[in-house]
Write an enzyme that holds these catalytic residues in place. Structure first.
Site, PDB file in Angstrom:
ATOM      1  N   HIS A 160       0.714  -1.095  -0.226  1.00 11.01           N
ATOM      2  CA  HIS A 160      -0.323   0.312  -0.655  1.00 11.01           C
ATOM      3  C   HIS A 160       1.097   1.288   0.039  1.00 11.01           C
ATOM      4  O   HIS A 160      -0.053   2.374  -0.017  1.00 11.01           O
ATOM      5  CB  HIS A 160      -1.088  -0.207   1.514  1.00 11.01           C
ATOM      6  CG  HIS A 160      -2.378  -1.029   1.386  1.00 11.01           C
ATOM      7  ND1 HIS A 160      -2.581  -1.084   0.134  1.00 11.01           N
ATOM      8  CD2 HIS A 160      -2.542  -2.311   2.152  1.00 11.01           C
ATOM      9  CE1 HIS A 160      -3.417  -1.963   0.442  1.00 11.01           C
ATOM     10  NE2 HIS A 160      -3.260  -2.928   2.202  1.00 11.01           N
ATOM     11  N   HIS A 189      -6.553  -7.643  -1.039  1.00 12.37           N
ATOM     12  CA  HIS A 189      -6.532  -6.264  -0.611  1.00 12.37           C
ATOM     13  C   HIS A 189      -5.468  -5.546  -2.523  1.00 12.37           C
ATOM     14  O   HIS A 189      -4.429  -6.076  -2.362  1.00 12.37           O
ATOM     15  CB  HIS A 189      -5.993  -5.824   0.583  1.00 12.37           C
ATOM     16  CG  HIS A 189      -7.038  -5.462   1.571  1.00 12.37           C
ATOM     17  ND1 HIS A 189      -6.571  -6.146   2.845  1.00 12.37           N
ATOM     18  CD2 HIS A 189      -8.077  -5.508   1.979  1.00 12.37           C
ATOM     19  CE1 HIS A 189      -7.263  -6.750   3.047  1.00 12.37           C
ATOM     20  NE2 HIS A 189      -8.106  -6.561   2.917  1.00 12.37           N
TER      21      HIS A 189
END
Ligand SMILES: [Zn+2]
Length: 351
Positions: A159, A197
């Protein structure tokens, strides 16, 4: 949300994975400190310096006493819309600087954060070194199974973008590994992200580049899942990177079949791209037991995904991303790695 809650990205994650891999007979290599240049090949000098120093500055400024917060938590974010095209100035107040590179409030910085972040990047680079030496080093023999190494990184990284961190990620270990593989002799690298994710940071870092493919299978951000703002199927790369980005968002409770079909598509993409090295962003939070995603993939599914990826038969670095269910975490990682080894064996036999 401004309320302190127990974290899920905890130290124990490393212990359970390490124990499972030792039990499975994997040799352990102690990681070296990362070459600072390898970090700066992916991240801005400002952000790296920020991660290294902001907690000390926070303590000096007295925030652990007043208001009583011993972690660096931002309260103002210099969004593009706020600045209206003006450059980001370095704020004078330390609590304002806290948000200069951070995009959420769930990625605090404590006294040990930098040591862990640096060690995680060092692990990824040590894995690259092992694989590159075996694949392209002097005296490397032809034939046999393509080399692979796994980096037990904590915190995770996918991320984190060039100069933005968040989502429990600080430096992007997978991107650092991909860049280092390029520097060590790989011509085209595919990053395959099987974490539940979307790896918005990795996507952003390589979005305009044609030498690194990024492909991700993940829970649909449109259904209310992190990273919310990115990870949609129409994000396909731009400029030189047009066509070198692939997102396969899945609906909740998709289970093994649809997840494996998507993993298979990413493998085919990597083949079409002509990848001569792989980085696997190995999060196992797609698993049935994991509380952080609803994808419901079984352990057999994890093994099958490993086989598909290993069967690409190219040098491979796997980097730990998410997965927080401590009871099953170690076994899931060991199973995925066993699958990759089996796939690589099949590829070598077929060659
Ligand atoms: Zn995840």
């Amino acid at each position: 949300m401004g309320v302190r809650t127990p974290g899920t990205e905890v130290v124990e994650r490393v212990n359970v994975i390490r124990e499972a891999l030792i039990r499975a007979g994997h040799p352990e290599v102690t990681a070296s400190d990362p070459d600072p240049e390898a970090l700066l090949a992916v991240h801005s000098p400002g952000m790296v310096e920020h991660l290294r120093t902001i907690h000390d500055a926070w303590v000096v400024a007295g925030y652990p006493t007043t208001p009583g917060q011993n972690r660096v938590v931002p309260s103002i974010f210099p969004t593009a819309a706020l600045l209206g095209g003006l450059p980001v100035r370095r704020p004078t107040a330390t609590h304002a600087r806290a948000g200069q590179y951070c995009y959420d409030t769930m990625t605090p910085i404590g006294p040990g954060t930098w040591d862990a972040v640096e060690a995680a990047a060092g692990s990824a680079l040590t894995a690259v070194d092992l694989v590159a030496t075996s694949a392209w080093g002097t005296g490397s023999g032809a034939g046999g199974r393509s080399p692979m190494a796994y980096a037990l990184c904590r915190p995770p990284g996918h991320h984190a973008a060039r100069e933005a961190f968040g989502g429990s990620c600080y430096l992007n270990n997978a991107a650092i590994a991909a860049q280092a593989l390029r520097a060590r002799g790989a011509r085209r690298v595919a990053v395959l992200d099987v974490d539940a994710h979307h790896g918005n940071g990795t996507q952003a870092i390589f979005y305009h580049r044609g030498d690194v493919f990024y492909g991700s299978v993940h829970v649909d951000p449109a259904a209310g899942w992190f990273p919310h703002y990115m990870g949609f199927s129409d994000e396909t790369g731009d400029g030189a990177g047009a066509g070198a980005n692939r997102n396969l968002p899945l609906t909740a409770r998709c289970g093994d079949d649809r997840w494996l079909t998507a993993v298979g598509e990413l493998c085919q993409d990597a083949r079409t791209f002509g990848a001569d090295a792989l980085v696997v962003s190995l999060g196992v939070d797609a698993a049935v037991e994991d509380p952080e995603s609803p994808l419901r993939v079984t352990r057999d599914g994890m093994r099958a995904a490993g086989i598909l990826i290993g069967a690409l038969g190219v040098p491979l670095v796997a980097v730990q991303e998410g997965g927080v269910h401590l009871k099953t975490l170690g076994g899931l990682v060991a199973t995925f790695l066993a699958g990759m080894a089996e796939g690589a064996e099949r590829a070598a036999t077929a060659a």
